[in-house]
Design an enzyme around this catalytic site. Structure first.
Site, PDB file in Angstrom:
ATOM      1  N   THR A 137     -22.633 -47.495  -6.551  1.00 27.64           N
ATOM      2  CA  THR A 137     -21.947 -47.171  -7.782  1.00 27.64           C
ATOM      3  C   THR A 137     -22.475 -47.637  -9.160  1.00 27.64           C
ATOM      4  OG1 THR A 137     -19.839 -47.589  -8.947  1.00 27.64           O
ATOM      5  CG2 THR A 137     -20.477 -49.205  -7.558  1.00 27.64           C
ATOM      6  N   ASP A 138     -22.414 -46.831 -10.391  1.00 26.16           N
ATOM      7  CA  ASP A 138     -22.833 -47.301 -11.634  1.00 26.16           C
ATOM      8  C   ASP A 138     -22.480 -49.014 -12.096  1.00 26.16           C
ATOM      9  OD1 ASP A 138     -20.540 -46.410 -12.111  1.00 26.16           O
ATOM     10  OD2 ASP A 138     -21.180 -44.824 -13.651  1.00 26.16           O
ATOM     11  N   LYS A 166     -20.257 -54.772  -4.375  1.00 25.81           N
ATOM     12  CA  LYS A 166     -21.379 -53.443  -4.103  1.00 25.81           C
ATOM     13  C   LYS A 166     -22.695 -53.930  -4.470  1.00 25.81           C
ATOM     14  CE  LYS A 166     -20.331 -49.863  -3.345  1.00 25.81           C
ATOM     15  NZ  LYS A 166     -20.212 -49.247  -1.945  1.00 25.81           N
TER      16      LYS A 166
HETATM   17  P1  NAD Z   1     -12.158 -44.550  -0.710  1.00 28.30           P
HETATM   18  O1  NAD Z   1     -11.480 -45.662  -1.078  1.00 28.30           O
HETATM   19  O2  NAD Z   1     -11.426 -43.224  -0.950  1.00 28.30           O
HETATM   20  O3  NAD Z   1     -12.712 -44.350   0.962  1.00 28.30           O
HETATM   21  C1  NAD Z   1     -13.119 -45.441   1.579  1.00 28.30           C
HETATM   22  C2  NAD Z   1     -13.225 -45.049   2.907  1.00 28.30           C
HETATM   23  O4  NAD Z   1     -13.628 -46.239   3.578  1.00 28.30           O
HETATM   24  C3  NAD Z   1     -11.695 -44.739   3.467  1.00 28.30           C
HETATM   25  O5  NAD Z   1     -11.539 -43.797   4.359  1.00 28.30           O
HETATM   26  C4  NAD Z   1     -11.271 -46.123   4.285  1.00 28.30           C
HETATM   27  O6  NAD Z   1     -10.359 -45.929   5.453  1.00 28.30           O
HETATM   28  C5  NAD Z   1     -12.711 -46.470   4.827  1.00 28.30           C
HETATM   29  N1  NAD Z   1     -13.359 -47.921   5.162  1.00 28.30           N
HETATM   30  C6  NAD Z   1     -12.778 -49.148   4.433  1.00 28.30           C
HETATM   31  N2  NAD Z   1     -13.045 -50.132   5.216  1.00 28.30           N
HETATM   32  C7  NAD Z   1     -13.677 -49.760   6.410  1.00 28.30           C
HETATM   33  C8  NAD Z   1     -14.113 -50.359   7.348  1.00 28.30           C
HETATM   34  N3  NAD Z   1     -14.255 -51.853   7.669  1.00 28.30           N
HETATM   35  N4  NAD Z   1     -14.592 -49.955   8.566  1.00 28.30           N
HETATM   36  C9  NAD Z   1     -14.852 -48.365   8.223  1.00 28.30           C
HETATM   37  N5  NAD Z   1     -14.272 -47.617   7.454  1.00 28.30           N
HETATM   38  C10 NAD Z   1     -13.698 -48.399   6.184  1.00 28.30           C
HETATM   39  O7  NAD Z   1     -13.505 -44.520  -1.474  1.00 28.30           O
HETATM   40  P2  NAD Z   1     -14.263 -43.378  -2.210  1.00 28.30           P
HETATM   41  O8  NAD Z   1     -13.738 -43.257  -3.729  1.00 28.30           O
HETATM   42  O9  NAD Z   1     -14.445 -42.182  -1.392  1.00 28.30           O
HETATM   43  O10 NAD Z   1     -15.713 -44.231  -2.438  1.00 28.30           O
HETATM   44  C11 NAD Z   1     -16.653 -44.028  -1.443  1.00 28.30           C
HETATM   45  C12 NAD Z   1     -18.060 -44.714  -1.722  1.00 28.30           C
HETATM   46  O11 NAD Z   1     -18.541 -44.185  -2.979  1.00 28.30           O
HETATM   47  C13 NAD Z   1     -17.694 -46.407  -1.718  1.00 28.30           C
HETATM   48  O12 NAD Z   1     -18.710 -46.723  -1.318  1.00 28.30           O
HETATM   49  C14 NAD Z   1     -17.481 -46.575  -3.323  1.00 28.30           C
HETATM   50  O13 NAD Z   1     -18.102 -47.772  -3.780  1.00 28.30           O
HETATM   51  C15 NAD Z   1     -18.657 -45.119  -3.791  1.00 28.30           C
HETATM   52  N6  NAD Z   1     -18.328 -44.760  -4.987  1.00 28.30           N
HETATM   53  C16 NAD Z   1     -17.198 -44.245  -5.502  1.00 28.30           C
HETATM   54  C17 NAD Z   1     -17.314 -43.742  -6.681  1.00 28.30           C
HETATM   55  C18 NAD Z   1     -15.724 -43.111  -7.154  1.00 28.30           C
HETATM   56  O14 NAD Z   1     -15.840 -42.621  -8.169  1.00 28.30           O
HETATM   57  N7  NAD Z   1     -14.864 -42.957  -6.250  1.00 28.30           N
HETATM   58  C19 NAD Z   1     -18.221 -43.553  -7.628  1.00 28.30           C
HETATM   59  C20 NAD Z   1     -19.529 -44.075  -7.233  1.00 28.30           C
HETATM   60  C21 NAD Z   1     -19.468 -44.785  -5.843  1.00 28.30           C
HETATM   61  O1  TDX Z   2      -3.852 -46.436 -14.524  1.00 24.57           O
HETATM   62  C1  TDX Z   2      -4.967 -46.538 -14.800  1.00 24.57           C
HETATM   63  N1  TDX Z   2      -5.043 -46.583 -16.156  1.00 24.57           N
HETATM   64  C2  TDX Z   2      -6.247 -46.579 -16.792  1.00 24.57           C
HETATM   65  O2  TDX Z   2      -6.465 -46.763 -18.132  1.00 24.57           O
HETATM   66  C3  TDX Z   2      -6.038 -46.384 -14.110  1.00 24.57           C
HETATM   67  C4  TDX Z   2      -6.159 -46.620 -12.657  1.00 24.57           C
HETATM   68  C5  TDX Z   2      -7.250 -46.562 -14.700  1.00 24.57           C
HETATM   69  N2  TDX Z   2      -7.746 -46.673 -15.891  1.00 24.57           N
HETATM   70  C6  TDX Z   2      -8.765 -46.774 -16.662  1.00 24.57           C
HETATM   71  C7  TDX Z   2      -9.539 -47.945 -16.160  1.00 24.57           C
HETATM   72  C8  TDX Z   2     -10.965 -47.114 -16.120  1.00 24.57           C
HETATM   73  O3  TDX Z   2     -11.525 -47.301 -17.648  1.00 24.57           O
HETATM   74  O4  TDX Z   2      -9.616 -45.485 -16.314  1.00 24.57           O
HETATM   75  C9  TDX Z   2     -10.965 -45.732 -16.141  1.00 24.57           C
HETATM   76  C10 TDX Z   2     -11.090 -45.139 -14.608  1.00 24.57           C
HETATM   77  O5  TDX Z   2     -10.470 -45.977 -13.921  1.00 24.57           O
HETATM   78  P1  TDX Z   2     -10.413 -46.013 -12.253  1.00 24.57           P
HETATM   79  O6  TDX Z   2     -10.249 -44.514 -11.855  1.00 24.57           O
HETATM   80  O7  TDX Z   2      -9.838 -46.935 -11.690  1.00 24.57           O
HETATM   81  O8  TDX Z   2     -12.214 -46.026 -11.948  1.00 24.57           O
HETATM   82  P2  TDX Z   2     -13.348 -47.141 -12.200  1.00 24.57           P
HETATM   83  O9  TDX Z   2     -12.645 -48.446 -12.577  1.00 24.57           O
HETATM   84  O10 TDX Z   2     -14.086 -46.562 -13.429  1.00 24.57           O
HETATM   85  O11 TDX Z   2     -14.132 -47.068 -11.009  1.00 24.57           O
HETATM   86  C11 TDX Z   2     -14.550 -45.849 -10.264  1.00 24.57           C
HETATM   87  O12 TDX Z   2     -15.690 -45.320 -10.475  1.00 24.57           O
HETATM   88  C12 TDX Z   2     -16.508 -46.122  -9.976  1.00 24.57           C
HETATM   89  C13 TDX Z   2     -14.170 -45.944  -8.711  1.00 24.57           C
HETATM   90  O13 TDX Z   2     -12.981 -46.244  -8.377  1.00 24.57           O
HETATM   91  C14 TDX Z   2     -15.178 -46.787  -8.340  1.00 24.57           C
HETATM   92  O14 TDX Z   2     -14.999 -46.998  -6.883  1.00 24.57           O
HETATM   93  C15 TDX Z   2     -16.659 -46.297  -8.527  1.00 24.57           C
HETATM   94  O15 TDX Z   2     -17.524 -47.157  -8.193  1.00 24.57           O
END
Ligand code: NAD
Ligand code: TDX
Length: 349
Positions: A137-138, A166
């Site tokens: 992640t960033d 991470k």
């Molecule tokens: P998410 O929380 O939706 O999903 C995570 C998944 O991992 C779930 O299905 C969970 O059951 C599984 N998991 C957790 N612990 C586990 C374990 N011990 N063994 C097997 N499975 C396990 O997360 P996401 O938003 O889909 O993110 C996926 C990946 O991308 C993460 O590594 C996160 O750091 C990275 N990422 C997310 C974002 C974002 O905006 N959501 C951005 C950049 C990077």
């Molecule tokens: O209720 C809220 N109110 C609010 O103001 C929530 C849940 C978030 N926020 C703000 C916090 C952040 O500035 O919104 C922005 C986005 O929040 P999140 O959706 O929680 O994302 P962020 O914290 O930026 O992290 C996400 O992007 C990078 C993902 O959850 C991570 O898994 C990923 O690595």
């Protein structure tokens, strides 16, 4: 450079938001490749996300822990895995503030166990073509001021237990490449949006609360900036890095699409007011500025020039269209939202 073309991949965390989108997109474009999905099904993992592929011959789901070294070793050999795409993680920053331990266990120790089992398997296979792709992640870069972008050579400065875990995992990936020569790849993506995102994250939480006329908790002054990318674009970027990335390399992924949180929330409010036939500004009246997140990063912005120049990847989705499609998806899939918010989905998986 020659493409890496895997026959069988192991996806970890494939029942989560990004992993499930990745599996569906990847299987669409690579019908000859077998996909093994290893997921422990935490609150964030939901097999409903994978209904469209669950009966396909070239898909197999295993409920299990990435930190179960015996299981991982068995799967690698049994399925003759060519690549691991490692999505599994605890992913929500707010949860890492109230309970950091599981973040270290899953994100750091879990990654190390996967790396170690990969190393043994790869060595036993006489160094057959193999890739370990770490999805990062960033947030590992910390926070930006008003200007500037995260590049691949920006020093790591994580500010939350989530991003620290991470960053630690990324360092282990680097070490396994440098020390053992394991063919690793590492991607660092900006914030994703799109269908199937758990409604604890900003965009689905706001959509859901507006629909249900609940307060919209905006942290601090709402001026924090995030760089939003459609989850399908993240998927194509990961596939591109898997197939074309040189082992040992690292790529930032982003959409060059910065938004202040408050502007995103306003956009969602106004869109839903129209779609739900409500009075203009009814949604905005739900906005509530609440206490700021501890250690809240001010701004993220990705410089994605490397992946564009070296691998030819660019995002295909325009945010103004992608966000409307995402809002529509949540409106049309209220049963999915109800199930995940009530925890009901956990009863049958
Ligand atoms: P998410 O929380 O939706 O999903 C995570 C998944 O991992 C779930 O299905 C969970 O059951 C599984 N998991 C957790 N612990 C586990 C374990 N011990 N063994 C097997 N499975 C396990 O997360 P996401 O938003 O889909 O993110 C996926 C990946 O991308 C993460 O590594 C996160 O750091 C990275 N990422 C997310 C974002 C974002 O905006 N959501 C951005 C950049 C990077
Ligand atoms: O209720 C809220 N109110 C609010 O103001 C929530 C849940 C978030 N926020 C703000 C916090 C952040 O500035 O919104 C922005 C986005 O929040 P999140 O959706 O929680 O994302 P962020 O914290 O930026 O992290 C996400 O992007 C990078 C993902 O959850 C991570 O898994 C990923 O690595």
């Amino acid at each position: 450079m020659e493409n890496f073309t895997p026959n069988t991949i192991l996806v970890t965390g494939g029942a989560g938001f990004i992993g499930s989108n990745f599996i569906k997109n990847f299987m669409d474009c690579n019908p000859g490749c077998k996909v093994i999905n290893l997921d422990i099904l935490t609150y964030a993992g939901n097999l409903e996300n994978l209904k469209s592929v669950e009966n396909m011959q070239n898909y197999r789901f295993i409920k299990g822990d990435i930190a179960d070294s015996k299981l991982v070793a068995r799967l690698l050999t049994e399925e003759n895995i060519d690549a691991i795409i490692h999505f599994a993680a605890e992913s929500h920053v707010d949860r890492s503030i109230t309970g950091p331990e599981i973040f270290v266990k899953t994100n750091v120790l879990g990654t190390q166990i996967l790396l170690e089992e990969s190393r043994k398997y790869w060595n036993e296979g006489k160094n057959k073509p193999f890739r370990f792709l770490q999805i990062s992640t960033d947030e590992v870069y910390g926070s930006l001021g008003e200007t500037g972008f995260f590049r691949e050579d920006t020093p790591l400065a994580p500010n939350s237990p989530y991003s620290a875990s991470k960053a630690a995992a990324d360092m282990l990936v680097r070490a396994y490449h440098e020390t053992f020569g394991l063919p690793t790849l590492n991607t660092r993506c900006s914030n994703n949006y799109g269908p199937f995102q758990f409604p604890e994250k900003l965009i689905p939480l706001m959509i859901n609360n507006i629909i249900n006329k609940k307060p919209l908790p905006v942290y601090g002054d709402g001026q924090n900036v995030r760089d939003w990318l459609h989850v399908k674009d993240h998927s194509t970027a990961v596939e591109t890095v898997l197939k074309k990335g040189k082992p040992g390399s690292l790529f930032n992924i982003g959409g060059n699409n910065e938004w202040k949180n408050i502007d995103i929330v306003n956009l969602i409010c106004d869109t839903l007011d129209k779609k739900l036939g409500r009075e203009q500004s009814e949604g905005r009246q739900l906005i509530t500025l609440v206490k700021d997140r501890q250690g809240h990063d001010k701004r993220y912005a990705i410089d994605a020039a490397k992946i564009k120049n070296e691998l030819g990847w660019a995002p295909a989705h325009k945010f103004q269209e992608g966000i409307i499609e995402t809002i529509d998806w949540y409106l049309e899939n209220q049963d999915w939202v109800r199930n995940v918010t009530s925890g009901e989905y956990r009863n049958y998986q």
